[in-house]
Design an enzyme around this catalytic site. Structure first.
Site, short mmCIF file in Angstrom:
data_model
loop_
_atom_site.label_atom_id
_atom_site.label_comp_id
_atom_site.label_asym_id
_atom_site.label_seq_id
_atom_site.Cartn_x
_atom_site.Cartn_y
_atom_site.Cartn_z
N ASP A 495 46.46 -35.50 -0.08
CA ASP A 495 46.50 -36.18 -1.36
C ASP A 495 46.95 -37.63 -1.32
O ASP A 495 46.73 -38.36 -2.29
CB ASP A 495 47.35 -35.38 -2.34
N TYR A 583 45.07 -30.44 -9.56
CA TYR A 583 46.46 -30.01 -9.44
C TYR A 583 47.41 -31.04 -10.02
O TYR A 583 47.18 -32.24 -9.93
CB TYR A 583 46.83 -29.77 -7.97
#
Length: 878
Positions: A495, A583
């Site tokens: 990420d 997310y």
């Protein structure tokens, strides 16, 4: 008295010194006429009043803008052209108005949101990337959003400010300077071709540790303030990415290239995605989907090519290919409704977009409902001939869509949920102090920043003035998946490559953080043409833990007691979130009064889902009619640069072993008992603990030259809260890009050329990573009496289940670690708190008279709820 939980509901009117205009509230007290006139002239949306306009009250606005009196005010007045709010912003003062309910944002009344209706399309391509890109950003100039009570903020002290994120003015100055350099040939990020030179990221380049410590501890010169600038050089024969150090700030005049360890150049194919590349990818996909219009319309009621309302969107998968230098992305097509992540339609498309010229991009493969196809035309022909196994999806309902947050069903007990639950309040004010980026609470003090690249970073972490850690920071978060569809089996998200620190959207008051929290804005310069303000991106609050920090009831075992004593449990929380695509990560650092720090991350948001096929059950759970929740492992990596009573530290582990000895007080008998086994770890390899092997229970960092009153080396302990495991076999392709993920803990010597364990380039080139954490350990240096860095990995396996619909919930999905004192102090340092209560009976055994000893008011007083809930949610370039 600290914060308490309250179930009392109430309201509070705007107090004196608040000016409400067009739904905006300004917090302060005495306003001069020029201030009020400035507010009115700006329609209540902000102030831009030159200091010269204030005339005699040029030192005024200490309350309006908290400008310091004296030289700073006089200098500002002399400059004249600089506005008061701009001056305040450059210092990081609180100055932004808070949007109120009357500001029009197209809100619907409660209970009327038609979640199943196709989402309205914003201007431009109506695609996933518009939601995914949290990123017109990069770097935080901290400007506090206002809280419901008087601000605890003040101008930052000089020492902490060396770690402060770049202000909007500094970000703009860096861009202006670099854009003016003809040899760089930079173009704006927006529009134009992909083959151009652009400024992608600007953020603070922290000072080198040795220079910072010389300044902090020895009165040395203040380190020069510099920026890290990432430039994509796409308009040349051999495109590449180059990073520069730019300075000195605030008026940059030079730049120099930054090198990764080993001197490798950054391949152009390893660069993160940009909004421009997503726009071009959308056009390529729209053209490719034209032959599939009938199939998609008939089977889903939605389509991609030339749609206006019932549109499909896509989610892209990374890494983008199977080897270094590739840039091939699998795209999952989904219905663009609320919670579209849970609405795959059974079509996945592989697009090769490596070439800088999008006219050469091509669809290479398709997967539809369990079958592979070489082209859209082949798939369309199979449908027209009637030989295709078609997955027909029901029309989504107009309301109460399964992927929405709309209430549905009832609890069996009937207890009320339509009234507010318990809230946190501060009945006697805040007990922490925020001065710029310096945070103080009890014995704690620290500096913090929010990196656009990777998130929260703490510096100069001290307790009672003694440094415990020079740096504690988030390094990387990954989620590696498995599945039956090509997109699922390819998904290995890293990420930091998605700008993990820049997707810090607005925190909702009373939900994401308590109503009483202090909210801070962030400014990011990430894939944008200027700094972008993210309001309320950080919050700070004191939290009742709900369990006492310490307590004891001393029974007399005859129905009475000798005394009761307890200390209520509280912690200060520093929080932000990262919404990385589906997310949401909630990042917390918690400071406890007994010298304990906790780093914690909660995972929530939508699961990454693919189209359900019977073969997919091996890889997860069916969570809806056509939806498979794919198994995945989350790992999060932290850097903890410890300085325990100084920079010369050593590391040892401690656990118990058992001994079988003769009983000294009973001849012939034997005793089996535990004893402490200490094992000094003398080299980096001895201090690397791989997954799959037991982790010693005590991990101790100590100063071999400093001891507490009782003769023990002053130590701190790292304690994991995690059930992490390996995500891939060691050395297998993409695993090389996350070699830090091999270890629960690894301890290395500090080196200035090893500042991070990952990079923003690992996502798109994990096969030959620019930062190889394994290389940090390769030389196996001694770690005795050295400046040490602990690299901590935490995580969990997530097998999605029906209860992850609509979202993964936070309980049970939190991991982290504690930093705990171990003989560092002579006693529990929380004895300095004035919050304990001691109760002693004065007349046992009747117990009719009690002595209650406390150092806070007898009653906390009323807890008053703030005003109505408000939310803005925008982030815009200023």
């Amino acid at each position: 008295m600290g914060p308490v939980l309250s179930t009392r509901q109430g309201s509070r009117s705007a107090g004196a010194g608040q000016l409400a205009r067009h739904g905006t509230a300004w917090h302060g007290t005495a306003r001069c006429a020029a201030c009020l006139a400035g507010a009115a002239s700006q329609g209540g949306t902000g102030w831009h009043v030159p200091l010269s306009s204030h005339g005699a009250c040029a030192t005024f606005c200490q309350r309006c803008w908290r400008l310091p009196r004296g030289r700073a005010g006089a200098a500002g007045a002399a400059r004249g052209e600089r506005s008061a709010p701009k001056a305040a912003a450059e210092r990081g003062d609180r100055l932004f108005p808070i949007p109120g309910d009357s500001v029009g944002h197209g809100r619907l009344q409660a209970g009327t949101r038609p979640s199943g209706r196709p989402l309205p399309l914003p201007p431009g391509p109506p695609r996933m990337w518009l939601l995914r890109l949290a990123w017109a950003l990069a770097v935080l100039g901290i400007a506090a959003g206002s809280g419901p009570s008087p601000s605890p903020t003040a101008p930052p002290p000089d020492q902490a400010s060396i770690f402060a994120d770049l202000t909007p003015a500094e970000l703009r100055a860096v861009r202006t300077f670099l854009m003016s350099r003809p040899e760089l040939g930079l173009s704006p990020s927006r529009g134009g071709p992909l083959a151009k030179n652009t400024l992608f990221l600007v953020e603070l380049l922290p000072p080198k540790k040795r220079l910072a410590l010389r300044y902090l501890d020895q009165g040395g010169p203040r380190p020069q303030r510099q920026a890290r600038a990432v430039v994509f050089f796409g308009a040349q024969a051999e495109p590449n990415v180059t990073e520069f150090a730019v300075g000195p700030l605030p008026r940059p005049s030079s730049y120099r290239p930054l090198r990764f360890k080993g001197g490798r150049a950054v391949p152009f194919a390893a660069r993160p995605m940009t909004l421009l590349e997503y726009e071009l990818l959308h056009r390529t996909l729209a053209e490719a989907m034209e032959p599939l219009y009938r199939l998609l319309r008939d089977s889903t009621g939605f389509w991609y090519h030339n749609c206006s309302r019932h549109c499909l969107t896509f989610s892209d998968i990374a890494p983008r290919g199977l080897a270094s230098g590739e840039r091939r992305s699998w795209l999952i097509l989904q219905r663009f409704v609320e919670g579209f992540f849970l609405h795959p339609v059974g079509l996945e498309v592989l697009v090769d977009h490596r070439d800088p010229d999008p006219r050469r991009w091509a669809v290479q493969r398709l997967w539809y409902n369990g079958q592979y196809f070489s082209s859209p035309q082949e798939l369309a022909e199979r449908y027209e001939r009637g030989t295709l196994a078609v997955a027909r999806l029901a029309e989504p309902p107009f309301q109460q869509l399964f992927s929405s947050y709309e209430p549905r069903g009832r609890f069996a007990t009937g207890t009320p949920t339509e009234v507010h639950g318990a809230k946190v309040c501060e009945p006697q004010g805040r007990r922490y102090r925020l001065r710029g980026n310096r945070l103080e609470y009890g014995g704690w003090s620290l500096a913090f920043r929010l990196r656009s690249s990777a998130g929260l970073q703490l510096f100069d972490l001290r307790f009672n003035g003694e440094r415990l850690a020079y740096e504690v920071s988030v390094q990387e978060a990954i989620a590696f998946y498995g599945g039956h569809t090509p997109a699922a089996m390819q998904t290995k998200y890293m990420d930091a490559g998605w700008g993990m620190g820049s997707v810090t959207y607005e925190l909702a008051r009373g939900i994401d953080c308590p109503d009483t929290a202090t909210y801070l804005d962030a400014h990011h310069f990430y894939d944008a043409d200027g700094p972008v303000r993210f309001s309320h991106a950080i919050c700070i609050f004191e939290l009742p833990t709900g369990v006492p920090l310490r307590r004891h009831f001393d029974s007399d075992f005859q129905g009475g007691f000798h005394f009761y004593a307890g200390l209520e449990g509280q912690a200060l929380v520093l929080r932000t979130t990262s919404t990385v695509y589906n997310y949401d990560y909630i990042w917390d650092f918690l400071l406890y009064p007994n010298g304990v720090m906790e780093a914690k991350v909660h995972a929530t948001g939508f699961i990454h889902a693919t189209f359900y096929t019977p073969q997919g059950r091996r890889y997860g759970s069916r969570v809806h009619s056509h939806v498979l929740g794919n198994l995945h492992t989350h790992l999060v990596h932290y850097k903890v640069d410890l300085d325990i009573a100084g920079t010369g530290n050593s590391f040892e582990t401690m656990d118990v072993r058992f001994e079988n000895i003769s009983n000294p007080w009973s001849p012939g008998a034997r005793v089996v008992q535990p004893w402490l086994h200490r094992q000094p770890r003398r080299s980096e390899r001895q201090a690397a603990f791989p997954f799959g092997k037991a982790l010693p229970r005590y991990l101790l960092f100590y100063n071999p030259h400093r001891r507490n009153r009782w003769g023990h080396p002053r130590s701190y302990r790292i304690q994991h809260s995690s059930h992490a495991g390996r995500v891939l076999p060691r050395g297998w392709q993409e695993e090389n890009g996350i070699s830090w993920g091999r270890y629960h803990l690894a301890v290395t010597r500090h080196h200035e050329n090893e500042p991070t364990s990952s990079s923003i380039y690992a996502q798109n080139d994990p096969w030959e990573p620019l930062v190889s954490f394994e290389g940090f350990l390769r030389n196996n240096e001694t770690i005795e009496d050295q400046d040490l860095v602990a690299w901590v990995t935490v995580g969990f396996l997530h097998v999605p289940h029906a209860e992850d619909i609509p979202n993964t919930a936070t309980p049970g999905n939190a991991v982290g670690f504690f930093l705990r004192p171990f003989n560092f102090f002579d006693e529990d340092p929380s004895v300095a708190s004035r919050s304990p209560v001691i109760v002693r009976p004065l007349d046992p055994p009747t117990f009719s008279q009690l002595e209650i000893q406390r150092w806070t008011p007898a009653s906390p007083g009323p807890c008053v709820a703030p005003g109505p809930f408000t939310y803005n949610g925008t982030y815009r370039q200023e």
